[in-house]
Design a protein around this motif. Structure first.
Motif, PDB file in Angstrom:
ATOM      1  N   THR A 104       0.842  -1.203   0.000  1.00 28.44           N
ATOM      2  CA  THR A 104       0.000   0.000   0.000  1.00 28.44           C
ATOM      3  C   THR A 104       0.871   1.245   0.000  1.00 28.44           C
ATOM      4  N   LEU A 105       0.752   2.014  -1.056  1.00 24.60           N
ATOM      5  CA  LEU A 105       1.484   3.272  -1.178  1.00 24.60           C
ATOM      6  C   LEU A 105       0.701   4.363  -0.465  1.00 24.60           C
ATOM      7  N   HIS A 106       1.271   4.940   0.583  1.00 26.30           N
ATOM      8  CA  HIS A 106       0.593   5.979   1.346  1.00 26.30           C
ATOM      9  C   HIS A 106       0.850   7.372   0.797  1.00 26.30           C
ATOM     10  N   TRP A 107       2.094   7.632   0.375  1.00 29.40           N
ATOM     11  CA  TRP A 107       2.446   9.006   0.007  1.00 29.40           C
ATOM     12  C   TRP A 107       3.757   9.018  -0.751  1.00 29.40           C
ATOM     13  N   THR A 108       3.878   9.932  -1.690  1.00 33.47           N
ATOM     14  CA  THR A 108       5.154  10.215  -2.340  1.00 33.47           C
ATOM     15  C   THR A 108       5.296  11.724  -2.491  1.00 33.47           C
ATOM     16  N   PRO A 129       5.506  25.762  -2.642  1.00 34.00           N
ATOM     17  CA  PRO A 129       6.245  26.916  -3.168  1.00 34.00           C
ATOM     18  C   PRO A 129       7.708  26.645  -3.499  1.00 34.00           C
ATOM     19  N   ASP A 130       8.343  25.704  -2.793  1.00 34.07           N
ATOM     20  CA  ASP A 130       9.764  25.441  -3.049  1.00 34.07           C
ATOM     21  C   ASP A 130       9.987  24.484  -4.214  1.00 34.07           C
ATOM     22  N   GLY A 131       8.914  24.072  -4.889  1.00 33.43           N
ATOM     23  CA  GLY A 131       9.036  23.159  -6.019  1.00 33.43           C
ATOM     24  C   GLY A 131       8.721  21.718  -5.697  1.00 33.43           C
ATOM     25  N   THR A 132       8.590  21.405  -4.412  1.00 35.37           N
ATOM     26  CA  THR A 132       8.215  20.041  -4.032  1.00 35.37           C
ATOM     27  C   THR A 132       6.842  19.709  -4.592  1.00 35.37           C
ATOM     28  N   ARG A 133       6.720  18.520  -5.149  1.00 34.70           N
ATOM     29  CA  ARG A 133       5.454  18.077  -5.721  1.00 34.70           C
ATOM     30  C   ARG A 133       4.984  16.819  -5.002  1.00 34.70           C
ATOM     31  N   ASN A 134       3.808  16.878  -4.400  1.00 35.51           N
ATOM     32  CA  ASN A 134       3.198  15.678  -3.827  1.00 35.51           C
ATOM     33  C   ASN A 134       2.687  14.798  -4.962  1.00 35.51           C
ATOM     34  N   GLY A 135       3.055  13.527  -4.914  1.00 37.40           N
ATOM     35  CA  GLY A 135       2.707  12.609  -5.987  1.00 37.40           C
ATOM     36  C   GLY A 135       1.664  11.596  -5.581  1.00 37.40           C
ATOM     37  N   PRO A 136       1.733  10.406  -6.180  1.00 34.79           N
ATOM     38  CA  PRO A 136       0.716   9.392  -5.919  1.00 34.79           C
ATOM     39  C   PRO A 136       0.721   8.916  -4.473  1.00 34.79           C
ATOM     40  N   GLY A 137      -0.434   8.471  -4.024  1.00 37.94           N
ATOM     41  CA  GLY A 137      -0.617   7.969  -2.672  1.00 37.94           C
ATOM     42  C   GLY A 137      -2.097   7.908  -2.358  1.00 37.94           C
ATOM     43  N   ILE A 138      -2.435   7.588  -1.136  1.00 31.06           N
ATOM     44  CA  ILE A 138      -3.835   7.417  -0.756  1.00 31.06           C
ATOM     45  C   ILE A 138      -4.620   8.706  -0.953  1.00 31.06           C
ATOM     46  N   ALA A 139      -4.057   9.841  -0.523  1.00 32.34           N
ATOM     47  CA  ALA A 139      -4.780  11.106  -0.609  1.00 32.34           C
ATOM     48  C   ALA A 139      -5.031  11.531  -2.046  1.00 32.34           C
ATOM     49  N   ALA A 140      -4.191  11.061  -2.986  1.00 32.94           N
ATOM     50  CA  ALA A 140      -4.299  11.474  -4.386  1.00 32.94           C
ATOM     51  C   ALA A 140      -5.318  10.657  -5.176  1.00 32.94           C
ATOM     52  N   ALA A 147      -0.989  14.300  -1.082  1.00 36.93           N
ATOM     53  CA  ALA A 147      -0.700  14.804   0.255  1.00 36.93           C
ATOM     54  C   ALA A 147      -0.273  13.639   1.133  1.00 36.93           C
ATOM     55  N   TYR A 148       0.393  13.967   2.223  1.00 35.90           N
ATOM     56  CA  TYR A 148       0.765  12.949   3.199  1.00 35.90           C
ATOM     57  C   TYR A 148      -0.484  12.261   3.733  1.00 35.90           C
ATOM     58  N   PHE A 149      -0.383  10.943   3.905  1.00 34.93           N
ATOM     59  CA  PHE A 149      -1.458  10.168   4.535  1.00 34.93           C
ATOM     60  C   PHE A 149      -0.782   9.172   5.461  1.00 34.93           C
TER      61      PHE A 149
END
Length: 206
Positions: A104-108, A129-140, A147-149
């Motif tokens: 189970t992928l929770h967050w990237t 703002p700093d360029g970090t991109r939230n990727g695949p995971g439960i929240a997505a 987002a973090y999950f």
């Protein structure tokens, strides 16, 4: 005399040197140069310890703070000049998905700036703002912003959760709705450091 000279020459010959492992990895050969190694620490819980409710999906669901460290052998080091970005993959290794081997992928998150010294607690969703991109995971799931999950295992045996950190010599040209497989493929050949941090979680009995 000839025989004695031969024996003396053999006795004085230097011992054969074991070649160092590729990349000069420690322990790969005596005298091999040390290599830069990435590690991470967190004030949220000790590595391998129990994840608090503050960082759990069943609790406050705040992403934990992490600090990045580079070392050269036993000594502190500086990040490699080639470092461009970091990425993190957070997953529950106890689960299997669709009767397969995938867990189970929770967050990237990826494209974390290479100048970052760590991650602050409570990262926001989507592109930061700093360029970090939230990727695949439960929240997505369902087209929502990534987002973090946090951990969410129910009462019963502990589940084991792993944060994998990758230091990369490139910025990833990937959309937020990429897949874990696509993320791993894009990182292939660009990893200049890797570290992991683990935690255990289960919900308190009712």
């Amino acid at each position: 005399m000839v025989a004695a000279s031969a024996v003396a020459a053999i006795a004085q010959a230097p011992p054969a040197q074991t070649p160092p492992a590729p990349g000069g990895a420690p322990g790969g050969g005596r005298g091999g140069p040390p290599r830069l190694v990435l590690s991470v620490t967190s004030s949220a819980w000790p590595d391998g310890g129990e994840v608090p409710m503050r960082n759990a999906g069943r609790g406050e669901n705040k992403s934990p703070a992490f600090e990045f460290h580079w070392s050269l052998g036993p000594n502190p080091g500086t990040a490699p000049d080639t470092l461009q970005t970091y990425a993190v993959i957070f997953h529950d290794i106890e689960n299997s998905t669709n009767k397969g081997t995938a867990d189970t992928l929770h967050w990237t998150a990826f494209n974390i700036p290479g100048t970052a010294k760590g991650l602050p607690e409570g990262l926001g969703p989507g592109d930061l703002p700093d360029g970090t991109r939230n990727g695949p995971g439960i929240a997505a799931r369902g087209g929502n912003p990534g987002a973090y999950f946090g951990p969410g295992a129910g009462p019963g045996p502990f589940h084991h959760y792993v944060f994998e950190f990758y230091a990369l010599d490139t910025k990833l040209d990937l959309p937020a709705n990429t897949t874990r497989d696509e993320l791993l493929k894009a990182m292939e050949g660009h990893v200049v450091g890797k570290a992991a941090y683990t935690g255990r979680f289960h919900a308190p009995p009712q």
